[in-house]
Write a protein that holds these residues in place. Structure first.
Motif, PDB file in Angstrom:
ATOM      1  N   GLU A 175     113.182 -59.784 -55.569  1.00 17.60           N
ATOM      2  CA  GLU A 175     112.002 -60.464 -56.071  1.00 17.60           C
ATOM      3  C   GLU A 175     112.169 -61.970 -55.931  1.00 17.60           C
ATOM      4  N   PRO A 176     111.131 -62.658 -55.447  1.00 18.63           N
ATOM      5  CA  PRO A 176     111.198 -64.127 -55.393  1.00 18.63           C
ATOM      6  C   PRO A 176     111.063 -64.719 -56.788  1.00 18.63           C
ATOM      7  N   SER A 177     111.313 -65.999 -56.899  1.00 17.98           N
ATOM      8  CA  SER A 177     111.167 -66.667 -58.185  1.00 17.98           C
ATOM      9  C   SER A 177     109.712 -66.647 -58.632  1.00 17.98           C
ATOM     10  N   ARG A 178     109.503 -66.245 -59.877  1.00 19.88           N
ATOM     11  CA  ARG A 178     108.174 -66.300 -60.489  1.00 19.88           C
ATOM     12  C   ARG A 178     108.091 -67.419 -61.513  1.00 19.88           C
ATOM     13  N   THR A 179     109.239 -67.773 -62.063  1.00 22.90           N
ATOM     14  CA  THR A 179     109.317 -68.895 -62.996  1.00 22.90           C
ATOM     15  C   THR A 179     110.547 -69.719 -62.644  1.00 22.90           C
ATOM     16  N   GLU A 180     110.536 -70.965 -63.080  1.00 28.75           N
ATOM     17  CA  GLU A 180     111.699 -71.824 -62.867  1.00 28.75           C
ATOM     18  C   GLU A 180     112.060 -72.532 -64.166  1.00 28.75           C
ATOM     19  N   THR A 181     113.307 -72.937 -64.231  1.00 32.93           N
ATOM     20  CA  THR A 181     113.836 -73.622 -65.407  1.00 32.93           C
ATOM     21  C   THR A 181     114.576 -74.870 -64.951  1.00 32.93           C
ATOM     22  N   PHE A 198     116.571 -73.903 -61.510  1.00 29.48           N
ATOM     23  CA  PHE A 198     116.899 -72.555 -61.055  1.00 29.48           C
ATOM     24  C   PHE A 198     115.725 -71.641 -61.322  1.00 29.48           C
ATOM     25  N   GLY A 199     115.574 -70.664 -60.453  1.00 27.25           N
ATOM     26  CA  GLY A 199     114.491 -69.691 -60.588  1.00 27.25           C
ATOM     27  C   GLY A 199     115.034 -68.348 -61.016  1.00 27.25           C
ATOM     28  N   HIS A 220     124.416 -61.637 -53.067  1.00 31.05           N
ATOM     29  CA  HIS A 220     123.584 -61.339 -54.234  1.00 31.05           C
ATOM     30  C   HIS A 220     123.220 -62.624 -54.959  1.00 31.05           C
ATOM     31  N   ILE A 221     121.983 -62.721 -55.410  1.00 35.28           N
ATOM     32  CA  ILE A 221     121.566 -63.834 -56.253  1.00 35.28           C
ATOM     33  C   ILE A 221     120.785 -63.278 -57.434  1.00 35.28           C
ATOM     34  N   HIS A 222     120.834 -63.996 -58.540  1.00 34.23           N
ATOM     35  CA  HIS A 222     120.155 -63.573 -59.757  1.00 34.23           C
ATOM     36  C   HIS A 222     120.050 -64.769 -60.682  1.00 34.23           C
ATOM     37  N   PRO A 223     119.220 -64.710 -61.704  1.00 34.52           N
ATOM     38  CA  PRO A 223     119.148 -65.827 -62.648  1.00 34.52           C
ATOM     39  C   PRO A 223     120.498 -66.046 -63.327  1.00 34.52           C
ATOM     40  N   PRO A 224     120.797 -67.271 -63.718  1.00 37.51           N
ATOM     41  CA  PRO A 224     122.123 -67.563 -64.293  1.00 37.51           C
ATOM     42  C   PRO A 224     122.284 -67.121 -65.740  1.00 37.51           C
ATOM     43  N   ILE A 225     121.289 -66.486 -66.327  1.00 33.51           N
ATOM     44  CA  ILE A 225     121.384 -66.068 -67.715  1.00 33.51           C
ATOM     45  C   ILE A 225     122.565 -65.107 -67.890  1.00 33.51           C
ATOM     46  N   GLY A 226     123.374 -65.341 -68.887  1.00 39.72           N
ATOM     47  CA  GLY A 226     124.592 -64.554 -69.074  1.00 39.72           C
ATOM     48  C   GLY A 226     125.805 -65.130 -68.365  1.00 39.72           C
ATOM     49  N   GLY A 227     125.587 -66.108 -67.469  1.00 41.61           N
ATOM     50  CA  GLY A 227     126.707 -66.811 -66.833  1.00 41.61           C
ATOM     51  C   GLY A 227     127.594 -65.942 -65.966  1.00 41.61           C
ATOM     52  N   GLN A 228     126.998 -65.010 -65.190  1.00 43.06           N
ATOM     53  CA  GLN A 228     127.808 -64.050 -64.447  1.00 43.06           C
ATOM     54  C   GLN A 228     128.030 -64.407 -62.984  1.00 43.06           C
ATOM     55  N   GLY A 229     127.256 -65.334 -62.425  1.00 47.51           N
ATOM     56  CA  GLY A 229     127.243 -65.541 -60.984  1.00 47.51           C
ATOM     57  C   GLY A 229     128.577 -65.933 -60.385  1.00 47.51           C
ATOM     58  N   LEU A 230     129.165 -67.026 -60.857  1.00 47.20           N
ATOM     59  CA  LEU A 230     130.448 -67.478 -60.324  1.00 47.20           C
ATOM     60  C   LEU A 230     131.510 -66.392 -60.513  1.00 47.20           C
TER      61      LEU A 230
END
Length: 481
Positions: free
Chosen positions: A176-182, A264-265, A287-297
């Protein structure tokens, strides 16, 4: 790619020297693999964004002797409040010796991991952008922006969410593309902390994500919804922050002197494949996803740990034929789970009445220790279990840093080799001693007769039967010498 061929003597080229690429380079060098890391940027990351190393990543750092070095630059925080920022305490007795979050500047993580890789013998070249690739049965030819061509046996794309390597491969990146940004940044404020804290508490009852958190030295981390979806290549301005803070909070808190600002979106995407022939993807390239939860790195570093020893085994000639394909089989489902839990967390952050009702319900459910524990183990990745077939619950899971006769278990894993932990005194890994260490220790703090650990710390076998052990040694580490 038509420029003159440059003769090189490389096993692996890694595109991208972020945390994933640097960790992968270090893991490969533990096995004397010849590695070149190509980084498009001419200088390391300049803005000081604080990230969190979760429990599983801290365990991996301990396995490679990096933890003390990392801890000196970070700040420990409780392993709590991760899921959708619901403020619940850490579960009791989490199954880890490193049951905390380490807040640490991202440039420091990148620097420490790059230095670790270089110390082990990896070469890092900055200002080198990959522009083309061709592969055949023997290797991969990589084209650079200046016309130079390099040749290696394998190429790994660790070059971020807009990965050039993934695009050149033609691997789909559905989602899904970004629908909201922060908007996110660090800056100074012009009002007292008490005033900020009171206003933030009030606003967060209906607006998430939104916060101003003190980072020390008068600096605050600021997160506020953006006005819409813009061009992520264009960083926001201080006026963008002021405008959005006034729109949400009725005040801009006097923000000034930003250290860094970004947006970030909520785009969520997963590569259709992690491997095409001799080219693989890892980290945000996969893989990309919102940074909520701090899991990306953390997810990217854990990808590197899973892939490193397998790719090294392929290059060194001892890996069983299916071993390299287990990288995708094991790590892609983990990424799918992270994408799903971040989707859920973003939904719970909505100000819509239905989302707020779900959030209130989940907040109640998290008062049950089992629910809180399940969500924390999911976010911190200590709940990951790979499918190794039927067996005890510990099979396929990572083993905590237990006490052994020599001190701590993780101290025995620094060379990136497998480990046979034998409490019976009757088992052996003799034919695999160039790849697997053997520890006979009847006092080891684990309630099984024997177990085989992979180099990434996951339990590959449990039992006391030598013939059964030999089968699993062959499965993971190839034929005996």
């Amino acid at each position: 790619m038509h420029s003159q061929q440059v003769t090189t003597d490389l096993d692996v080229i890694i595109a991208g020297c972020g945390p994933t690429g640097a960790m992968l380079a270090a893991e490969l060098r533990l096995h004397d693999v010849r590695v070149l890391v190509l980084e498009k940027a001419t200088e390391p990351t300049s803005f000081v964004r604080v990230v969190g190393l979760h429990i599983r990543s801290l365990e991996l750092m301990a396995m490679r002797g990096l933890l003390d070095r990392v801890l000196r630059h970070g700040r420990r925080r409780p392993a709590a409040g991760f899921f959708a920022a619901i403020p619940k305490p850490a579960p009791r007795n989490l199954d880890s010796a490193y049951a905390y979050l380490l807040g640490i500047p991202q440039p420091v993580v990148e620097r420490l991991l790059a230095e670790h890789a270089i110390d082990l013998g990896a070469e890092v070249r900055r200002g080198c952008a990959v522009t083309g690739l061709e592969q055949d049965d023997a290797g991969v030819t990589v084209g650079l922006a200046g016309g130079e061509r390099l040749r290696s046996r394998y190429l790994v794309g660790c070059d971020g969410g807009r990965s050039t390597v993934r695009k050149l491969l033609g691997v789909g990146f559905p989602g899904e593309p970004s629908r909201t940004e922060t908007l996110m940044g660090e800056m100074e404020v012009g009002v007292p902390h008490e005033e900020i804290a009171a206003r933030v508490t009030e606003i967060r009852e209906t607006h998430r994500p939104f916060w101003l958190r003190p980072h020390g030295g008068g600096i605050y981390g600021v997160v506020v919804p953006a006005a819409g979806v813009g061009d992520r290549a264009e960083p926001p301005t201080l006026e963008d922050f002021r405008r959005q803070l006034r729109a949400v909070a009725g005040t801009d808190f006097g923000v000034h002197s930003p250290r860094w600002m970004s947006r970030f979106g909520d785009a969520t995407r997963l590569a259709e494949r992690y491997r095409v022939g001799r080219v693989l993807l890892a980290g945000d390239a996969a893989h990309i996803h919102p940074p909520i939860g701090g899991q990306g790195l953390n997810l990217g570093v854990q990808d590197a740990f899973n892939l490193g020893w397998k790719l090294a085994g392929q290059i060194r000639g001892w890996a069983p034929e299916p071993l390299l394909d287990t990288y995708q089989a094991e790590r892609r489902p983990v990424a799918e789970d992270v994408l799903d839990n971040t989707r859920a967390q973003m939904a719970l952050a909505s100000a819509e009445p239905g989302a707020q009702a779900m959030r209130r319900l989940l907040t109640e459910l998290m008062d049950f220790d089992e629910v809180n524990r399940h969500l924390i183990e999911k976010i911190t990745a200590i709940g990951v279990r790979y499918d190794f077939g039927e067996g005890p619950d510990l099979l396929g899971r990572r083993l905590r840093d237990i006490d052994v006769a020599q001190g701590r278990l993780y101290g025995l894993l620094r060379r990136g080799r497998g480990l046979l932990l034998d409490r019976t005194g009757r088992l052996t890994a003799g034919g695999w001693s160039d790849r697997v260490d053997h520890l006979a220790d009847p006092t080891a703090d684990v309630d099984v007769p024997g177990l085989l650990l992979r180099p990434d710390g996951h339990v590959a076998w449990i039992g006391d039967d030598q013939r059964h052990l030999d089968d699993h040694l062959s499965r993971w580490f190839g034929r005996p010498r």
